[in-house]
Design an enzyme around this catalytic site. Structure first.
Site, PDB file in Angstrom:
ATOM      1  N   PRO A  36     -22.379 -13.774 -42.480  1.00 17.83           N
ATOM      2  CG  PRO A  36     -23.777 -15.504 -43.176  1.00 17.83           C
ATOM      3  CD  PRO A  36     -23.721 -14.021 -42.995  1.00 17.83           C
TER       4      PRO A  36
ATOM      5  CG  ASP B 269     -12.766  -6.585 -21.265  1.00 18.62           C
ATOM      6  OD1 ASP B 269     -12.706  -6.507 -22.492  1.00 18.62           O
ATOM      7  OD2 ASP B 269     -13.451  -5.826 -20.551  1.00 18.62           O
TER       8      ASP B 269
ATOM      9  CD  GLU C 182     -30.801 -16.355 -49.766  1.00 20.19           C
ATOM     10  OE1 GLU C 182     -31.802 -16.632 -49.079  1.00 20.19           O
ATOM     11  OE2 GLU C 182     -29.702 -16.927 -49.647  1.00 20.19           O
TER      12      GLU C 182
ATOM     13  NE  ARG D 187     -17.570  -4.610 -22.212  1.00 21.93           N
ATOM     14  CZ  ARG D 187     -16.321  -4.989 -21.888  1.00 21.93           C
ATOM     15  NH1 ARG D 187     -15.429  -5.155 -22.853  1.00 21.93           N
ATOM     16  NH2 ARG D 187     -15.981  -5.187 -20.642  1.00 21.93           N
TER      17      ARG D 187
HETATM   18  C1  J9T Z   1     -27.736 -12.143 -42.042  1.00 16.26           C
HETATM   19  O1  J9T Z   1     -26.569 -12.001 -41.191  1.00 16.26           O
HETATM   20  C2  J9T Z   1     -26.084 -13.165 -40.656  1.00 16.26           C
HETATM   21  O2  J9T Z   1     -26.628 -14.245 -40.830  1.00 16.26           O
HETATM   22  C3  J9T Z   1     -24.847 -13.050 -39.865  1.00 16.26           C
HETATM   23  C4  J9T Z   1     -24.249 -11.805 -39.647  1.00 16.26           C
HETATM   24  C5  J9T Z   1     -23.068 -11.779 -38.889  1.00 16.26           C
HETATM   25  N1  J9T Z   1     -22.521 -12.903 -38.366  1.00 16.26           N
HETATM   26  C6  J9T Z   1     -23.097 -14.087 -38.599  1.00 16.26           C
HETATM   27  N2  J9T Z   1     -22.514 -15.212 -38.088  1.00 16.26           N
HETATM   28  C7  J9T Z   1     -24.289 -14.208 -39.344  1.00 16.26           C
END
Ligand code: J9T
Length: 250
Positions: free
Chosen positions: A89, A173, A116, A158
Site C-alpha cells: 500500500p 482498450d 506488516e 493482457r
Molecule cells: C499487503 O499488500 C497490500 O495491502 C497492498 C498491496 C498492493 N496495493 C495495495 N493497495 C495494498
C-alpha cells in the site's frame, strides 16, 4: 515472459490458471510459476516472520527466505531483463502506464508480503541486483499482496502480443486508461449495443449514422466529458498536444 510468484498462500494464485492468462500460459506466451516461500526455510517450523524490531504490532517477514527465493529464481548473472515487483500500500500507484512498462520485461518476480511487510534489507539488497518496483493497486490495505499480484498479472499479461484475440485488442482498450490511440489518457465514454431501443431508451442516433468521423468525434467528446466529471486529474495530466482545438473549445 516468465513470471515467478513467491507466496505463503500459493492457492491464492489459482485463478491465474483460468481465462485469458491461463490460455496465455498454455500457449507459451506467459511462463508462470508459483512458489511456496517456505521452500526456502530450514527450521523445523518453516519460519517466515518474526516480531518487529523496535516493537509494535504484528509480525515482519524475515529477509532470509525471500533472499534465498530471489537468488534461486534469478541466479546471479541472470538479472538482465528481470524486475522484482513488491505489492504494497505504500508503493507508487500501479497504473496502465506502469502495466505497459512492465509488459516490456522478460522476467517479473512478484513478492507479495503478508503481515506488516518484508524486512527492508531484502528490498535494499535486491535493488543492488535488479530494478525493484514497490507498487500499490489503490489507497487501501489488504491482508496480503497476493490479490494485487492477480491484478497486476492480468493487467500486464493482457498487453502481451497474442494474449488477447483481435476482437479484444488492448490497443483499443474500451474501459479507458489506454495510453494509445485517440483516447490516450482519457476514460472511455458510454458504450451501446443492440437493440436500438431497449426499455424505451434509444441508442444515441449518431451511433447509427454510419458516419465514422462524426462517431469518432462524438466518442471523444463523451470520453472528455466522462473524464472531466469523474477524473479531472486525468485532464490536467493530458499532454496539451493531445487536445485538438475543438477539445480546447469545450
Ligand atoms: C499487503 O499488500 C497490500 O495491502 C497492498 C498491496 C498492493 N496495493 C495495495 N493497495 C495494498
Amino acid at each position: 515472459m516468465r513470471i515467478d510468484v513467491v507466496t505463503i498462500f500459493p492457492e491464492y494464485l489459482a485463478p491465474l490458471d483460468v481465462s485469458l492468462i491461463g490460455k496465455a500460459a498454455t500457449a507459451g506466451i506467459l511462463d508462470i510459476h508459483v512458489h511456496e516461500l517456505r521452500t526456502w526455510t530450514h527450521d523445523r517450523h518453516n519460519t517466515v516472520d518474526d516480531s518487529p524490531c523496535g516493537g509494535g504490532p504484528g509480525m515482519v517477514m524475515k529477509p532470509e527466505p525471500w533472499w534465498e527465493a530471489l537468488t534461486a529464481l534469478v541466479p546471479p548473472g541472470s538479472e538482465d531483463g528481470a524486475r522484482l515487483i513488491v505489492p504494497t500500500p505504500s508503493g507508487r500507484p500501479f497504473t496502465q502506464r506502469v502495466a505497459e512498462d512492465l509488459a516490456t520485461a522478460s522476467h517479473l518476480v512478484f513478492a507479495p508480503a503478508r503481515y506488516e511487510g518484508i524486512d527492508r534489507r531484502f528490498i535494499e539488497a535486491a535493488a543492488e541486483r535488479m530494478p525493484v518496483e514497490e507498487l500499490s493497486i489503490g489507497d487501501y490495505v489488504l491482508a496480503g499482496g497476493e490479490v494485487a499480484v492477480l491484478v497486476m498479472v492480468e493487467a500486464v499479461g493482457r498487453l502481451l502480443p497474442g494474449v488477447l484475440g483481435n476482437a479484444e485488442s488492448a490497443k483499443d482498450d474500451s474501459f479507458g486508461h489506454s495510453s494509445q490511440g485517440g483516447m490516450a489518457g482519457l476514460l472511455e465514454g458510454p458504450v451501446y449495443t443492440k437493440p436500438a431501443n431497449w426499455d424505451g431508451r434509444e441508442v444515441p442516433p449518431v451511433l447509427l449514422s454510419g458516419n465514422h468521423a462524426v462517431i469518432a468525434r462524438w466518442r471523444r467528446d463523451e470520453a472528455l466529458r466522462r473524464t472531466a466529471q469523474t477524473r479531472p486529474d486525468l485532464i490536467e495530466a493530458l499532454d496539451p498536444a493531445a487536445l485538438d482545438k475543438k477539445d480546447r473549445a469545450q
